[in-house]
Design an enzyme around this catalytic site. Structure first.
Site, mmCIF file in Angstrom:
data_model
loop_
_atom_site.group_PDB
_atom_site.id
_atom_site.type_symbol
_atom_site.label_atom_id
_atom_site.label_comp_id
_atom_site.label_asym_id
_atom_site.label_seq_id
_atom_site.Cartn_x
_atom_site.Cartn_y
_atom_site.Cartn_z
ATOM 1 N N GLY A 46 0.820 -1.211 0.000
ATOM 2 C CA GLY A 46 0.000 0.000 0.000
ATOM 3 C C GLY A 46 0.847 1.252 0.000
ATOM 4 O O GLY A 46 1.970 1.258 0.522
ATOM 5 N N CYS A 89 5.911 0.064 6.986
ATOM 6 C CA CYS A 89 5.545 1.199 6.132
ATOM 7 C C CYS A 89 6.730 1.531 5.241
ATOM 8 O O CYS A 89 7.867 1.566 5.714
ATOM 9 C CB CYS A 89 5.192 2.399 7.017
ATOM 10 N N LEU A 90 6.455 1.769 3.966
ATOM 11 C CA LEU A 90 7.530 2.106 3.024
ATOM 12 C C LEU A 90 8.230 3.402 3.427
ATOM 13 O O LEU A 90 9.382 3.621 3.040
ATOM 14 C CB LEU A 90 6.966 2.217 1.600
ATOM 15 N N GLU A 132 -3.371 2.997 5.304
ATOM 16 C CA GLU A 132 -3.279 4.048 4.272
ATOM 17 C C GLU A 132 -4.174 5.237 4.602
ATOM 18 O O GLU A 132 -3.796 6.382 4.367
ATOM 19 C CB GLU A 132 -3.608 3.478 2.881
ATOM 20 N N HIS A 135 -2.495 7.592 6.920
ATOM 21 C CA HIS A 135 -1.548 8.499 6.233
ATOM 22 C C HIS A 135 -2.246 9.786 5.775
ATOM 23 O O HIS A 135 -1.652 10.856 5.806
ATOM 24 C CB HIS A 135 -0.960 7.827 4.987
#
Ligand code: QAP
Ligand code: CO
Length: 162
Positions: A46, A89-90, A132, A135
């Site tokens: 995601g 989380c990226l 997501e 965010h």
């Protein structure tokens, strides 16, 4: 299409509340295409627009069952049943921890054609949707972690799944 740079923790873009998309124009379509390409070029499931520096309410998710594009997503229902599982989380590379999330959520969103959609998701997809959407309000999973997990423990947990 282009791969965009993924912003990392410490950048204030990740702490801002994102704006509603009021018109799906070519910039939004290109953003959606680029976000999908960026997601598939990563090891993630995601990605939210603020992670590529765009403070708009857009996220893309593929938890294994195809790409989901969410514009102005809103959670309209969640199960009382909560589950604790690993999350990363990226934008927080290498950090993983346990987060409690609803087992199931219903999300209402707009797709790239401007059509309103509503889907009910379970388990990993439900978790990714919650992550997501956080965010889009400037929140990171690390605010919700009850316990950080080291890389060896993460591999162990993954191999124990299913
Ligand atoms: C949210 O995050 C998520 O630190 C999406 O080194 C994650 O895809 C929801 C990633 C897990 C549910 C479960 C993170 C890849 C990916 C890293 C991601 C890393 C490589 C994060
Ligand atoms: Co994230």
């Amino acid at each position: 299409m282009a791969i965009r740079n993924i912003i990392k923790i410490g950048d204030e873009s990740l702490t801002k509340k994102c704006r509603t998309v009021d018109r799906i124009d070519q910039r939004i379509i290109t953003l959606l295409d680029d976000m999908a390409e960026t997601l598939y070029n990563s090891e993630g499931i995601g990605l939210a627009a603020p992670q590529v520096g765009v403070l708009k309410r857009i996220a893309v998710i593929d938890a294994g069952d195809g790409l989901l594009e969410l514009i102005n997503p809103e959670i309209t229902g969640a199960s009382d049943d909560m589950i604790e599982d690993c999350e990363g989380c990226l934008s927080v590379p290498g950090k993983w921890g346990i987060v409690k999330r609803p087992r199931s959520v219903t999300v209402r969103a707009t797709d790239r054609h401007g059509n309103k959609t509503e889907i009910t998701a379970e388990e990993l997809l439900a978790r990714a949707i919650c992550h997501e959407l956080d965010h889009l309000d400037g929140h990171l999973f690390i605010e919700k972690v009850t316990e950080f997990i080291d890389p060896e423990e993460l591999e162990e947990r993954k191999s124990q799944r299913q």
